[in-house]
Design an enzyme around this catalytic site. Structure first.
Site, PDB file in Angstrom:
ATOM      1  N   GLU A  90       0.779  -1.424   0.316  1.00 42.99           N
ATOM      2  CA  GLU A  90      -0.254  -0.265   0.237  1.00 42.99           C
ATOM      3  C   GLU A  90       0.864   1.001  -0.153  1.00 42.99           C
ATOM      4  O   GLU A  90       1.794   1.052   1.024  1.00 42.99           O
ATOM      5  CB  GLU A  90      -0.914   0.082   1.457  1.00 42.99           C
ATOM      6  N   TRP A  91       0.664   2.106  -0.544  1.00 50.38           N
ATOM      7  CA  TRP A  91       1.313   3.168  -0.583  1.00 50.38           C
ATOM      8  C   TRP A  91       1.130   3.958   0.446  1.00 50.38           C
ATOM      9  O   TRP A  91      -0.402   4.596   0.392  1.00 50.38           O
ATOM     10  CB  TRP A  91       1.353   4.237  -2.188  1.00 50.38           C
ATOM     11  N   LEU A  92       1.261   4.266   1.026  1.00 45.58           N
ATOM     12  CA  LEU A  92       1.338   5.594   2.151  1.00 45.58           C
ATOM     13  C   LEU A  92       1.592   6.738   2.223  1.00 45.58           C
ATOM     14  O   LEU A  92       2.663   7.107   2.138  1.00 45.58           O
ATOM     15  CB  LEU A  92       1.939   5.065   3.651  1.00 45.58           C
ATOM     16  N   ASP A 194      13.125  -3.188  14.637  1.00 44.40           N
ATOM     17  CA  ASP A 194      14.644  -2.515  13.843  1.00 44.40           C
ATOM     18  C   ASP A 194      13.963  -0.817  13.779  1.00 44.40           C
ATOM     19  O   ASP A 194      13.716  -0.372  13.119  1.00 44.40           O
ATOM     20  CB  ASP A 194      14.612  -2.720  12.590  1.00 44.40           C
TER      21      ASP A 194
END
Length: 287
Positions: A90-92, A194
């Site tokens: 998904e593009w955030l 991380d």
């Protein structure tokens, strides 16, 4: 080297689209992998591609685990593509964080760390940057942290030329870990693994989102430690999370847990981190 044109053709074929309805723009990469901004017939997405895809398999696995408790990018597709392996996310639409962001992140991480496992580790090994991260399940947290976090990194660091005196100092640190953590009640909490500042983002409404995980079940404080490794974390975060950041024993564990990441950075990026590793080990032994 993979090209945008090759990715475009492969994606169009995979999703049954005319090539003109699949836009691909390179964002970065090199000889081994690359990232792309993708538009699939009007749907924006972010694509990672590697010729050998285990790191992407591990990332997809980690995102699925985190999604139970915290906002992550949705995995749209994950399969072989263009002679390698691809992860389509998904593009955030990220925004600048406002004042409510840090307490929201504190609450979100507290919820994540409320997800418990039976043992420390994970059902598979994964990656911390470009280095392997070993996750063989164990019931003993100090042993897990020494044997599967510090010890492999020390071996690689010696191969990279870490000074013998620093290596000996690190061995003394590892020998003292069980005593330092004795009496501490540590449950296996689901951790990002991380969680430096670059792997945390802000969505509209100051909603936190995390990405690029190195997931396992460990002491929840490993995430708090790394979040502060490259910059100060506001007090509002700790209040919302429920942690006193000034407690001396907590600060000692922060230094201990971040030693793993400093060693990893030395092994990934070289000598610039040698001094930080040596200073951290010295401070731990002095405290």
């Amino acid at each position: 080297m993979i090209t945008s044109e090759r990715i475009q053709a492969a994606l169009a074929d995979r999703h049954g689209l005319p090539v003109r309805h699949c836009r691909v723009d390179a964002l970065g990469g090199g000889d081994t992998g690359a990232t792309f901004q993708v538009d699939l017939n009007g749907r924006p997405a972010f694509l990672k591609w590697l010729p050998d895809g285990d790191a992407l398999d591990a990332e997809a696995d980690g995102l699925a685990a985190l999604a139970k408790a915290i906002r992550v990018p949705e995995v749209l597709d994950h399969d072989d593509l263009a002679g390698g392996r691809a992860l389509l996310l998904e593009w955030l639409p990220l925004a600048a964080p406002g004042e409510p962001f840090w307490p929201a992140l504190g609450r979100a991480l507290a919820a994540l760390h409320g997800v418990e496992g039976e043992r420390f580790g994970h059902h598979r090994d994964n990656w911390i940057g470009a280095n392997p991260q070993y996750n063989r399940p164990d019931t003993d947290w100090p042993r897990f942290f020494v044997e599967q976090r510090l010890l492999p990194q020390l071996r690689w660091a010696r191969d990279r030329g870490l000074e013998a005196a620093v290596g000996e100092r690190l061995e003394r640190v590892m020998a003292r870990v069980p005593a330092w953590l004795a009496g501490l009640s540590v449950r296996p909490a689901l951790v990002h693994g991380d969680l430096w500042r670059g792997n945390v983002g802000t969505l509209a409404g100051d909603r936190p989102v995390v990405f690029d995980p190195a997931v396992y079940y460990g002491h929840a404080e490993v995430d708090l430690a790394m979040l502060s490794l490259f910059g100060r974390v506001p007090e509002a975060f700790y209040r919302a999370y429920g942690q006193n950041p000034r407690a001396a024993d907590f600060q000692h564990r922060v230094r201990l847990y971040n030693l793993y990441h400093l060693l990893n950075h030395f092994n990934l990026f070289g000598g610039g981190y040698a001094g930080a590793v040596a200073d951290s080990a010295t401070a731990l032994l002095r405290d």
